[in-house]
Scaffold this motif. Sequence first.
Motif, short mmCIF file in Angstrom:
data_model
loop_
_atom_site.label_atom_id
_atom_site.label_comp_id
_atom_site.label_asym_id
_atom_site.label_seq_id
_atom_site.Cartn_x
_atom_site.Cartn_y
_atom_site.Cartn_z
N LYS A 149 -102.46 -25.54 18.21
CA LYS A 149 -102.65 -24.26 18.88
C LYS A 149 -102.73 -24.41 20.39
O LYS A 149 -102.29 -23.54 21.15
N HIS A 150 -103.30 -25.53 20.85
CA HIS A 150 -103.52 -25.73 22.29
C HIS A 150 -102.61 -26.80 22.90
O HIS A 150 -102.74 -27.11 24.08
N ALA A 151 -101.71 -27.36 22.11
CA ALA A 151 -100.89 -28.49 22.56
C ALA A 151 -99.98 -28.10 23.71
O ALA A 151 -99.58 -26.94 23.87
N ILE A 152 -99.64 -29.09 24.52
CA ILE A 152 -98.69 -28.91 25.62
C ILE A 152 -97.34 -28.48 25.06
O ILE A 152 -96.81 -29.11 24.13
N ARG A 153 -96.81 -27.43 25.62
CA ARG A 153 -95.49 -26.93 25.18
C ARG A 153 -94.34 -27.60 25.94
O ARG A 153 -93.22 -27.66 25.46
N GLY A 154 -94.61 -28.06 27.13
CA GLY A 154 -93.59 -28.65 27.99
C GLY A 154 -94.02 -28.48 29.43
O GLY A 154 -95.18 -28.21 29.72
N PHE A 155 -93.08 -28.61 30.33
CA PHE A 155 -93.41 -28.46 31.75
C PHE A 155 -93.64 -27.00 32.11
O PHE A 155 -92.95 -26.10 31.64
N PHE A 156 -94.61 -26.80 32.98
CA PHE A 156 -94.74 -25.54 33.71
C PHE A 156 -93.91 -25.67 34.98
O PHE A 156 -93.15 -24.79 35.33
N GLY A 157 -94.04 -26.82 35.67
CA GLY A 157 -93.26 -27.06 36.87
C GLY A 157 -93.66 -28.34 37.55
O GLY A 157 -94.19 -29.27 36.92
N THR A 158 -93.45 -28.39 38.85
CA THR A 158 -93.78 -29.57 39.63
C THR A 158 -94.04 -29.15 41.08
O THR A 158 -93.69 -28.04 41.48
N THR A 159 -94.67 -30.04 41.83
CA THR A 159 -94.93 -29.82 43.25
C THR A 159 -94.19 -30.86 44.07
O THR A 159 -94.27 -32.06 43.76
N LEU A 160 -93.50 -30.42 45.11
CA LEU A 160 -92.80 -31.32 46.02
C LEU A 160 -93.52 -31.32 47.35
O LEU A 160 -93.78 -30.26 47.93
N SER A 161 -93.87 -32.51 47.85
CA SER A 161 -94.47 -32.65 49.18
C SER A 161 -93.36 -33.02 50.15
O SER A 161 -92.63 -33.99 49.93
N LEU A 162 -93.25 -32.26 51.25
CA LEU A 162 -92.07 -32.35 52.10
C LEU A 162 -92.46 -32.36 53.58
O LEU A 162 -93.50 -31.81 53.97
N PRO A 163 -91.63 -32.98 54.43
CA PRO A 163 -91.86 -32.87 55.87
C PRO A 163 -91.78 -31.43 56.35
O PRO A 163 -92.51 -30.99 57.22
N ASP A 164 -90.84 -30.68 55.73
CA ASP A 164 -90.62 -29.27 56.06
C ASP A 164 -89.99 -28.64 54.83
O ASP A 164 -89.12 -29.24 54.19
N ILE A 165 -90.41 -27.43 54.49
CA ILE A 165 -89.94 -26.85 53.23
C ILE A 165 -88.68 -25.99 53.38
O ILE A 165 -88.07 -25.62 52.39
N GLY A 166 -88.27 -25.71 54.63
CA GLY A 166 -87.22 -24.73 54.85
C GLY A 166 -85.92 -25.01 54.12
O GLY A 166 -85.44 -24.18 53.34
N ARG A 167 -85.35 -26.19 54.34
CA ARG A 167 -84.04 -26.47 53.76
C ARG A 167 -84.11 -26.67 52.25
O ARG A 167 -83.16 -26.37 51.53
N THR A 168 -85.25 -27.19 51.76
CA THR A 168 -85.41 -27.34 50.32
C THR A 168 -85.48 -25.97 49.65
O THR A 168 -84.88 -25.75 48.58
N GLY A 169 -86.18 -25.03 50.29
CA GLY A 169 -86.23 -23.67 49.78
C GLY A 169 -84.85 -23.04 49.75
O GLY A 169 -84.48 -22.33 48.80
N GLU A 170 -84.07 -23.29 50.79
CA GLU A 170 -82.71 -22.76 50.84
C GLU A 170 -81.86 -23.33 49.70
O GLU A 170 -81.06 -22.61 49.08
N LEU A 171 -82.03 -24.61 49.42
CA LEU A 171 -81.27 -25.24 48.34
C LEU A 171 -81.65 -24.64 46.99
O LEU A 171 -80.77 -24.32 46.18
N LEU A 172 -82.94 -24.47 46.75
CA LEU A 172 -83.37 -23.87 45.49
C LEU A 172 -82.80 -22.46 45.34
O LEU A 172 -82.39 -22.05 44.24
N THR A 173 -82.77 -21.72 46.44
CA THR A 173 -82.18 -20.38 46.40
C THR A 173 -80.71 -20.46 46.04
O THR A 173 -80.21 -19.66 45.22
N GLU A 174 -79.99 -21.41 46.61
CA GLU A 174 -78.58 -21.60 46.28
C GLU A 174 -78.40 -21.97 44.80
O GLU A 174 -77.39 -21.62 44.18
N MET A 175 -79.40 -22.65 44.24
CA MET A 175 -79.35 -23.04 42.83
C MET A 175 -79.70 -21.88 41.90
O MET A 175 -79.65 -22.03 40.67
N GLY A 176 -80.06 -20.73 42.49
CA GLY A 176 -80.36 -19.56 41.68
C GLY A 176 -81.83 -19.32 41.42
O GLY A 176 -82.20 -18.47 40.61
#
Length: 312
Positions: A149-176
């Motif tokens: 009932k309480h078991a892990i179903r899979g990933f919720f997500g992940t956290t990325l530590s970055l020098p700057d998030i701008g271009r990574t955010g743009e890439l994720l947006t391009e990925m949909g």
Amino acid sequence: MAESIKGLHHITAVSGPPQENFNFYRNKLGLRFIKKTINFDDPFTYHLYYGNHHAEPGSAITFFPWQHVVDGQPNKGEATAVQYAVPGGSLEYWQKRFKKKGIETGEIYTRFGFEHLPLTDNDGMKIEIVADADVNDKETVGYGGVDDKHAIRGFFGTTLSLPDIGRTGELLTEMGWKSEGNEHGLSRYSSEPDSRLGRYVDLKAEPNLNGRFGRGSIHHIAFRVPDDKAQAEWSEKIRKMGFQVTPVKNRDYFRSIYFREAGGVLFEIATDIPGFDVDEPFEQLGESLKLPSWYEKHRDEIEARLPKLKTD
């Protein structure tokens, strides 16, 4: 035009000795041990896979257990946390279980409307157990004594530590992926995979974070596409964005391409096909050592040099 990339496929990290890794992820977190194979580039090192009962993309965490590697420390240009989805109302169960197992946890906190329970694994990698009502009706089996009932179903997500998030955010947006806004110094992006697994990536700007890669570090994160055609379309699109993309690599259970995004994180795009049961029956996943065909002639030497791993 390439379709949106929907969700994470797997996450790969570095651990210490394989037995300690197995004891934590199978016997304490309650994940299914779904594959025992080797690092295709380093055949005397295991590559161990854990996931939900169904061995779905979006649930698989994999490890290279390098026994003599230095301890890692979180660094910019890396994924620095793995987030697991459990049904809503499950965090009290997990708090009690971790206390019983002697695992320290932090205080439960709320981020973007979801409750998170933070801890670290046996190698120091950051984990967050996230209560997610969207997976309440997603069935799985808990291993190592974990209540289904309480078991892990899979990933919720992940956290990325970055020098700057701008271009990574743009890439994720391009990925949909869609921006969910900012909270507590994090920018969240979301996807809509049919499985409801691995649908969040949090970006954190940490330009002064100076760690080192080693035991407990996340090597790369993989996004999922359904098949080779979709992967080829994304390979071409990413190349046109100016990234250096590898040729397709056959990993037996999926095909992969890799590139390093602007913030330094190694991204992989992996196919859902052929799946983890391509070389052993679903009911027997993880029971025997699986080798890629070109290493079969060296099986005796490989088995003799790999550390003993008790998985029963």
